[in-house]
Design an enzyme around this catalytic site. Structure first.
Site, PDB file in Angstrom:
ATOM      1  N   SER A  15       0.860  -1.180   0.000  1.00  0.00           N
ATOM      2  CA  SER A  15       0.000   0.000   0.000  1.00  0.00           C
ATOM      3  C   SER A  15       0.897   1.230   0.000  1.00  0.00           C
ATOM      4  CB  SER A  15      -0.901  -0.008   1.236  1.00  0.00           C
ATOM      5  OG  SER A  15      -1.629   1.198   1.275  1.00  0.00           O
ATOM      6  N   HIS A  40      -1.337  -1.114  -4.230  1.00  0.00           N
ATOM      7  CA  HIS A  40      -2.638  -0.694  -3.702  1.00  0.00           C
ATOM      8  C   HIS A  40      -2.546   0.809  -3.430  1.00  0.00           C
ATOM      9  CE1 HIS A  40      -6.358  -1.305  -1.238  1.00  0.00           C
ATOM     10  NE2 HIS A  40      -5.848  -0.317  -0.518  1.00  0.00           N
ATOM     11  N   ASP A  42      -4.403   4.260  -2.074  1.00  0.00           N
ATOM     12  CA  ASP A  42      -5.494   4.724  -1.212  1.00  0.00           C
ATOM     13  C   ASP A  42      -5.862   6.173  -1.491  1.00  0.00           C
ATOM     14  OD1 ASP A  42      -6.089   2.488   0.542  1.00  0.00           O
ATOM     15  OD2 ASP A  42      -4.021   2.706   1.221  1.00  0.00           O
ATOM     16  N   MET A  44      -8.286   9.179  -0.535  1.00  0.00           N
ATOM     17  CA  MET A  44      -9.169   9.617   0.565  1.00  0.00           C
ATOM     18  C   MET A  44      -9.563  11.067   0.346  1.00  0.00           C
ATOM     19  SD  MET A  44      -7.222   7.976   3.836  1.00  0.00           S
ATOM     20  CE  MET A  44      -6.382   6.396   3.744  1.00  0.00           C
ATOM     21  N   HIS A  73      -8.112   2.149  -4.466  1.00  0.00           N
ATOM     22  CA  HIS A  73      -9.142   2.006  -3.423  1.00  0.00           C
ATOM     23  C   HIS A  73      -9.711   3.395  -3.141  1.00  0.00           C
ATOM     24  CE1 HIS A  73      -9.800   0.958   1.161  1.00  0.00           C
ATOM     25  NE2 HIS A  73     -10.947   1.196   0.529  1.00  0.00           N
ATOM     26  N   MET A  75     -11.744   5.807  -1.204  1.00  0.00           N
ATOM     27  CA  MET A  75     -12.447   6.097   0.058  1.00  0.00           C
ATOM     28  C   MET A  75     -13.003   7.508  -0.070  1.00  0.00           C
ATOM     29  SD  MET A  75      -9.678   4.334   2.576  1.00  0.00           S
ATOM     30  CE  MET A  75      -8.472   4.298   1.263  1.00  0.00           C
ATOM     31  N   MET A 144     -12.044  -4.873   4.429  1.00  0.00           N
ATOM     32  CA  MET A 144     -11.307  -3.897   5.251  1.00  0.00           C
ATOM     33  C   MET A 144     -11.117  -4.476   6.651  1.00  0.00           C
ATOM     34  SD  MET A 144     -10.495  -1.135   3.560  1.00  0.00           S
ATOM     35  CE  MET A 144      -9.799  -0.341   4.992  1.00  0.00           C
ATOM     36  N   GLY A 149      -9.114   5.031   6.580  1.00  0.00           N
ATOM     37  CA  GLY A 149      -8.712   6.413   6.827  1.00  0.00           C
ATOM     38  C   GLY A 149      -7.244   6.596   7.151  1.00  0.00           C
ATOM     39  N   PHE A 150      -6.652   5.615   7.795  1.00  0.00           N
ATOM     40  CA  PHE A 150      -5.255   5.775   8.200  1.00  0.00           C
ATOM     41  C   PHE A 150      -4.515   4.450   8.098  1.00  0.00           C
ATOM     42  CE2 PHE A 150      -7.736   9.001  10.326  1.00  0.00           C
ATOM     43  CZ  PHE A 150      -6.994  10.154  10.066  1.00  0.00           C
ATOM     44  N   GLY A 151      -3.229   4.543   7.737  1.00  0.00           N
ATOM     45  CA  GLY A 151      -2.369   3.373   7.794  1.00  0.00           C
ATOM     46  C   GLY A 151      -1.917   3.155   9.237  1.00  0.00           C
ATOM     47  N   GLY A 152      -1.308   2.024   9.480  1.00  0.00           N
ATOM     48  CA  GLY A 152      -0.665   1.774  10.766  1.00  0.00           C
ATOM     49  C   GLY A 152      -1.602   1.408  11.907  1.00  0.00           C
ATOM     50  N   ASP A 182      -7.220  -5.633   3.654  1.00  0.00           N
ATOM     51  CA  ASP A 182      -6.545  -4.332   3.733  1.00  0.00           C
ATOM     52  C   ASP A 182      -6.609  -3.772   5.146  1.00  0.00           C
ATOM     53  OD1 ASP A 182      -5.497  -1.852   3.140  1.00  0.00           O
ATOM     54  OD2 ASP A 182      -7.291  -1.112   2.105  1.00  0.00           O
ATOM     55  N   GLY A 204       0.828  -1.897   4.102  1.00  0.00           N
ATOM     56  CA  GLY A 204       1.504  -0.605   4.003  1.00  0.00           C
ATOM     57  C   GLY A 204       2.649  -0.509   4.981  1.00  0.00           C
TER      58      GLY A 204
HETATM   59  C1  DX5 Z   1      -6.547   2.338   5.262  1.00  0.00           C
HETATM   60  C2  DX5 Z   1      -6.066   1.974   3.887  1.00  0.00           C
HETATM   61  C3  DX5 Z   1      -5.028   0.931   3.851  1.00  0.00           C
HETATM   62  C4  DX5 Z   1      -3.738   1.281   4.521  1.00  0.00           C
HETATM   63  C5  DX5 Z   1      -3.197   0.015   5.125  1.00  0.00           C
HETATM   64  O1  DX5 Z   1      -7.607   3.222   5.131  1.00  0.00           O
HETATM   65  O2  DX5 Z   1      -7.139   1.531   3.101  1.00  0.00           O
HETATM   66  O3  DX5 Z   1      -4.755   0.524   2.517  1.00  0.00           O
HETATM   67  O4  DX5 Z   1      -2.770   1.812   3.673  1.00  0.00           O
HETATM   68  O5  DX5 Z   1      -2.105   0.348   5.858  1.00  0.00           O
HETATM   69  P1  DX5 Z   1      -1.461  -0.607   6.937  1.00  0.00           P
HETATM   70  O6  DX5 Z   1      -0.933  -1.795   6.187  1.00  0.00           O
HETATM   71  O7  DX5 Z   1      -0.386   0.249   7.508  1.00  0.00           O
HETATM   72  O8  DX5 Z   1      -2.530  -0.968   7.909  1.00  0.00           O
HETATM   73 ZN    ZN Z   2      -6.703   0.661   1.121  1.00  0.00          ZN
END
Ligand code: DX5
Ligand code: ZN
Length: 230
Positions: A15, A40, A42, A44, A73, A75, A144, A149-152, A182, A204
């Site tokens: 990601s 992938h 993202d 937003m 993707h 969002m 999902m 909304g956020f990675g990590g 994801d 990601g």
């Molecule tokens: C979250 C995204 C994900 C995100 C995943 O809203 O859709 O694609 O990048 O990130 P990780 O792998 O860090 O959870």
């Molecule tokens: Zn995503």
């Protein structure tokens, strides 16, 4: 054991959200060398989700940097208005949230009509029954495993029964979609996802924030595939 996948069948989708955008070309090359199967992306809008990321311009830039399949993707609350722009920018698959589409079937048909794969996804708290009627029209089902909304964020194992149901329906009905997962995928959660029936692992932070992103792609794939071997 997950009977729908054999060894060698699991794909890894870094990601790009977690990459260092100030040296994106190098980041993409690194995970490509590590055997990434697709990217992938993202998108937003600060509306469907509280965060803002990028639009078709950056997707276009990524398209010029890589030959790999781009899975976008969305969002965003109004995907229908932007499908063409994301396809023109180089997306090979466009994934929309069922929650924002008044007529998901029409949106999936439109995406296919634009010549790319049509994907549907749902938030962790959205019941699987909401996507089920549209599965015959989907090339991708994205489960999902974090609130979008956020990675990590931490992986939410309570979504795994959705992946299992999707895998069961796919086998029973002969549906053509691939099952992506994801959010929060890492060495610990990849096997759980594959065991449930996921075929594409989106990751990601676990990849780009690791000490060796190139090696981590293969490590995640092998962690996932470990549950497929006798
Ligand atoms: C979250 C995204 C994900 C995100 C995943 O809203 O859709 O694609 O990048 O990130 P990780 O792998 O860090 O959870
Ligand atoms: Zn995503």
């Amino acid at each position: 054991m997950n009977p729908s996948n054999g060894p060698g069948s699991i794909r890894v989708a870094p990601s790009v959200l977690a990459a260092d955008f100030s040296r994106l070309a190098e980041e993409l090359r690194r995970v490509e060398r590590g055997g990434a199967d697709l990217f992938h992306l993202d998108v937003m809008d600060g509306h469907y989700v509280p965060n803002l990321t990028f639009g078709p311009m950056i997707v276009g830039a990524i398209h010029r940097l890589t030959g790999l399949h781009l899975s976008t993707h969305l969002m965003i609350t109004n995907p229908e208005e932007h499908l063409e722009a994301f396809v023109k920018a180089g997306s090979d698959a466009v994934i929309v949230h069922v929650e924002v589409c008044p007529d998901p079937a029409a949106v999936l048909r439109r995406i296919r009509g634009l010549g790319v794969l049509a994907g549907i996804t749902l938030d962790p708290e959205t019941p699987f029954a909401l996507v089920e009627p549209f599965l015959p029209l989907a090339d991708v089902l994205l489960v999902m495993s974090v609130k979008p909304g956020f990675g990590g964020q931490a992986f939410l194992p309570e979504v795994l029964p959705k992946a299992a149901r999707a895998a069961q329906l796919k086998r029973a009905q002969g549906y053509g979609y691939s099952i992506h997962i994801d959010g929060g995928i890492d060495l610990r959660t990849a096997p759980l996802a594959v065991e449930a029936g996921c075929e594409v692992l989106v990751a990601g932070s676990a990849i780009f924030r690791s000490e060796d992103p190139e090696a981590m792609v293969g490590r995640i794939r092998r962690a996932g595939e470990s549950v497929l071997r006798p």
